[in-house]
Write an enzyme that holds these catalytic residues in place. Sequence first.
Site, PDB file in Angstrom:
ATOM      1  CE1 TYR A  33      42.645 161.336  72.491  1.00 49.24           C
ATOM      2  CE2 TYR A  33      41.775 162.110  70.352  1.00 49.24           C
ATOM      3  CZ  TYR A  33      41.493 162.093  71.868  1.00 49.24           C
ATOM      4  OH  TYR A  33      40.315 162.367  72.253  1.00 49.24           O
ATOM      5  CB  SER A 214      31.805 158.397  74.685  1.00 48.21           C
ATOM      6  OG  SER A 214      33.274 158.122  74.634  1.00 48.21           O
ATOM      7  CG  LEU A 216      28.194 154.688  68.938  1.00 49.30           C
ATOM      8  CD1 LEU A 216      28.961 154.132  67.853  1.00 49.30           C
ATOM      9  CD2 LEU A 216      26.513 154.302  68.869  1.00 49.30           C
ATOM     10  CG  LEU A 221      24.972 153.094  74.217  1.00 51.04           C
ATOM     11  CD1 LEU A 221      25.126 154.445  74.295  1.00 51.04           C
ATOM     12  CD2 LEU A 221      23.737 152.537  74.912  1.00 51.04           C
ATOM     13  N   GLY A 223      25.432 147.333  71.196  1.00 45.88           N
ATOM     14  CA  GLY A 223      25.097 145.839  71.771  1.00 45.88           C
ATOM     15  C   GLY A 223      25.931 144.838  71.354  1.00 45.88           C
TER      16      GLY A 223
END
Length: 324
Positions: A33, A214, A216, A221, A223
Amino acid sequence: MTFGEQNSLADACQQLDYAFSVGINFIDTAEMYPVPPKATTQGYTESYIGEWLKTKPRDQIILATKVIGAGRNFPWIRGGRHPALTRTNILQAVDQSLERLQTDYIDLYQIHWPDRYVPMFGQTSFDPQLNRDAVPIPEQLETFKELIQAGKIRYLGVSNETPWGVCEFSRLAKEMHLPQIVSIQNAYNLINRAFENGLAEVCYHQKIGLLAYSPLGFGVLTGKYLTGGIGRLNLYSAFGQRYHKVNVQEATQEYVKLAQQNGIKPSHLALAFVRSRWFTTSTIIGATTMEQLQENLASLSVELSSEILQEIDKIHQRYPNPAP
């Protein structure tokens, strides 16, 4: 995983301070990362966490990181040496992570993805023709045993793993008196419930907890992408391909609608669902901004009713796992 790419050191410390102040005690990172991975930033996320960690009570924090294996080309890690999970590579990876994290032990050390070939990161079909040589699992476990005995790591976990892999790690560890894996970090969310098929049963019997990443779906999710929002999926075009598949948008629209009908933020619906599963040990969130972090943590006050859970399952039946 965004620290060092989308977040500065100051941002990282601010977020970690806030999370720790409200009771978050588990921090997950990886040697590769931030993402998207590149030579100029590799290791920054661990380094940022290390700068924060050196002023905190170490024994109150559960720190996890990961080692990469073969199968993906990151020539800047370990000087371009093949990244297979050999003893030499694992020992070097641990020492480098410890240095960046400014600590003398890692609570949970994870294999970022299997050293052997498996379909992952949006791939779903196993192709025997892609099979390749890999470091045998017993050899990997022997090295992790050495590290546990040295006090450099405490527990072992896997990530992006399959039912066969979990079974083999568990079987060989028992037969050869080597370290057992205690956790699995795989993607799990409303539009990717593939964990429920196979892995849930295996992990139940082997007493292995899911660290769901993950939750979301890369922000899908929430939106935000339905209304033209900006995030990693449109900032980095080659990233998160599983979230561009058929029915992802349609399923997301249904979950967002369900949340709105019940007076719940879409992000809270998604996070509360993952947290409600019997196999979930921890729901791993990642935020680019403090506002996102605060919104994510506010989902801890949300408990989904049986009626909402039934509606979620109805949507899942119409759109099963569009982003596996």
